[in-house]
Enzyme design. Structure first.
Site, PDB file in Angstrom:
ATOM      1  N   TYR A   1      39.731  41.980  33.385  1.00 30.63           N
ATOM      2  CA  TYR A   1      38.553  42.408  34.141  1.00 30.63           C
ATOM      3  C   TYR A   1      37.312  41.549  33.909  1.00 30.63           C
ATOM      4  O   TYR A   1      36.310  41.740  34.590  1.00 30.63           O
ATOM      5  CB  TYR A   1      38.229  43.870  33.814  1.00 30.63           C
ATOM      6  CG  TYR A   1      39.373  44.800  34.132  1.00 30.63           C
ATOM      7  CD1 TYR A   1      39.712  45.082  35.449  1.00 30.63           C
ATOM      8  CD2 TYR A   1      40.132  45.375  33.122  1.00 30.63           C
ATOM      9  CE1 TYR A   1      40.775  45.920  35.755  1.00 30.63           C
ATOM     10  CE2 TYR A   1      41.194  46.221  33.410  1.00 30.63           C
ATOM     11  CZ  TYR A   1      41.513  46.485  34.727  1.00 30.63           C
ATOM     12  OH  TYR A   1      42.563  47.308  35.021  1.00 30.63           O
TER      13      TYR A   1
ATOM     14  N   HIS B   1      39.414  46.080  44.206  1.00 33.71           N
ATOM     15  CA  HIS B   1      39.930  46.024  42.835  1.00 33.71           C
ATOM     16  C   HIS B   1      39.590  44.668  42.241  1.00 33.71           C
ATOM     17  O   HIS B   1      39.737  43.637  42.907  1.00 33.71           O
ATOM     18  CB  HIS B   1      41.444  46.237  42.806  1.00 33.71           C
ATOM     19  CG  HIS B   1      41.831  47.601  43.261  1.00 33.71           C
ATOM     20  ND1 HIS B   1      41.750  48.690  42.436  1.00 33.71           N
ATOM     21  CD2 HIS B   1      42.263  48.053  44.464  1.00 33.71           C
ATOM     22  CE1 HIS B   1      42.131  49.761  43.114  1.00 33.71           C
ATOM     23  NE2 HIS B   1      42.427  49.403  44.351  1.00 33.71           N
TER      24      HIS B   1
END
EC number: 4.2.1.10
Length: 146
Positions: free
Chosen positions: A23, A100
């Site tokens: 991430y 996402h």
């Protein structure tokens, strides 16, 4: 001025700490500030919301229809199994863009399916934080088409 809503789901409050190899090092606060600034350059007000709780996300989706013109949504892990969030999205008339940070289709097999994508105007995956800006651009285009 148009008002849009950015909704981030479970564990996204841990950005910058959680799985930085997946991430990145950016935090939720940084992401939200960058998105608000980008929206402002487009003449749009962006409000941000994050929750680890499915019901809270459903509630804000329901409420959004009367307040906002569209939603950018990262449902987090709820993407893969929350028919309740899917039904909440399907129940509103404003467009929702699913986003996402990682490419969910390249990760573990349980992450490959999105039960929410089918009721969204579109899905953007795998572009890191930039994917949120792409979602903003896409949502603005969708609103122009309406």
């Amino acid at each position: 001025m148009k008002k849009l809503l950015l909704v981030n789901g479970p564990n996204l409050n841990r950005l910058g700490v959680r799985e930085v190899n997946v991430y990145g090092k950016g935090t939720l606060a940084t992401l939200e500030a960058d998105m608000k600034q980008e929206a402002e350059t487009m003449g749009v007000e962006l409000e941000c919301f994050q929750s680890n709780h499915e019901g809270a996300i459903i509630d804000i989706i329901h409420e959004a229809e009367d307040i906002y013109e569209g939603i950018i949504l990262n449902p987090g892990a709820f993407t893969h199994y929350s028919y309740a969030i899917r039904d909440a999205i399907a129940s509103i008339s404003i467009p929702v863009i699913e986003v996402h940070i990682s490419n969910i289709h390249q990760r573990e097999s349980f992450r490959h399916e999105s039960v929410t994508a089918a009721v969204c105007a579109g899905q953007i995956v795998g572009f890191g934080f930039y994917g949120y800006k792409l979602a903003l651009f896409a949502l603005m285009e969708k609103l122009r088409e309406a």
